[in-house]
Motif scaffolding. Structure first.
Motif, PDB file in Angstrom:
ATOM      1  N   ALA A   1      62.865 120.468  22.643  1.00  0.00           N
ATOM      2  CA  ALA A   1      62.729 121.214  23.898  1.00  0.00           C
ATOM      3  C   ALA A   1      62.493 120.300  25.103  1.00  0.00           C
ATOM      4  O   ALA A   1      62.642 120.733  26.244  1.00  0.00           O
ATOM      5  N   HIS A   2      62.141 119.057  24.862  1.00  0.00           N
ATOM      6  CA  HIS A   2      61.924 118.112  25.960  1.00  0.00           C
ATOM      7  C   HIS A   2      63.261 117.628  26.513  1.00  0.00           C
ATOM      8  O   HIS A   2      64.266 117.599  25.808  1.00  0.00           O
ATOM      9  N   HIS A   3      63.249 117.228  27.794  1.00  0.00           N
ATOM     10  CA  HIS A   3      64.465 116.778  28.471  1.00  0.00           C
ATOM     11  C   HIS A   3      64.076 115.786  29.553  1.00  0.00           C
ATOM     12  O   HIS A   3      62.915 115.371  29.630  1.00  0.00           O
ATOM     13  N   GLU A   4      65.017 115.421  30.389  1.00  0.00           N
ATOM     14  CA  GLU A   4      64.780 114.367  31.380  1.00  0.00           C
ATOM     15  C   GLU A   4      63.589 114.655  32.288  1.00  0.00           C
ATOM     16  O   GLU A   4      62.806 113.757  32.592  1.00  0.00           O
ATOM     17  N   GLN A   5      63.431 115.910  32.746  1.00  0.00           N
ATOM     18  CA  GLN A   5      62.303 116.248  33.613  1.00  0.00           C
ATOM     19  C   GLN A   5      61.000 116.463  32.831  1.00  0.00           C
ATOM     20  O   GLN A   5      59.922 116.430  33.404  1.00  0.00           O
TER      21      GLN A   5
END
Length: 178
Positions: free
Chosen positions: A44-48
């Motif tokens: 669920a984690h991403h660049e932001q």
């Protein structure tokens, strides 16, 4: 070196997390979690909202994750930051290094855009007129603990220290707040 976490890091991330559970100081989980249980969280984690690891010669020494704080629109700029450091790597400044990197990556200047507040919980380690830092194997006098706080204040953008001394260390409180 601080780098983006990969799924290959997930077992180390889970191991570091699970070690913290019994102390109940960093998480509300009551028992260990598995790599499979944490995989959806990881994905669920991403660049932001990344997960970073502190890589020491190919070994994950600690990690930081940034997650959405609350799902409502008014909180869209607010994030929850979690930092976990492997037990044998603690007390080496890795957590501060990860946090400083996160503040900079968000485009903020420590001390101007981002300030720190500490809850030292000194009442928990104040006994017999001294401060017992058991993990470090150190016993500090009131003066030495205040000197440590002053060292931190000179290095980091700290604006508040809650519970900085023992509840009955009245002379120390007079010195700390002078």
């Amino acid at each position: 070196m601080i780098r983006n976490a990969t799924e290959a890091d997930l077992p180390a991330i889970v191991d570091i997390y699970n070690v913290s559970i019994p102390s109940r100081m960093s998480t509300a989980d009551l028992g260990p979690v598995s790599v499979e249980q944490r995989r959806p969280w990881f994905r669920a984690h991403h660049e932001q909202r990344p997960i970073w690891v502190m890589d020491r010669d190919g070994v994950v020494a600690g990690w930081l994750s940034i997650e959405t704080f609350y799902g409502r629109a008014a909180y869209h700029r607010t994030a929850e930051v979690s930092v976990y450091i492997a037990p044998l790597q603690q007390r080496r400044g890795l957590g501060r290094e990860l946090l400083t990197e996160a503040v900079g990556a968000a485009g903020y200047e420590p001390g101007q855009d981002c300030l720190l507040a500490l809850d030292a919980a000194a009442a928990e380690f104040h006994r017999d007129g001294a401060y017992h830092l058991e993990r470090d194997g150190v016993v500090l006098s009131t003066d030495q603990l205040i000197d440590l706080y002053e060292e931190w204040l000179a290095k980091y953008p700290i604006v508040s220290i809650e519970d900085g001394l023992g509840e009955d260390d009245w002379e120390g409180w007079a010195q700390l707040t002078a």
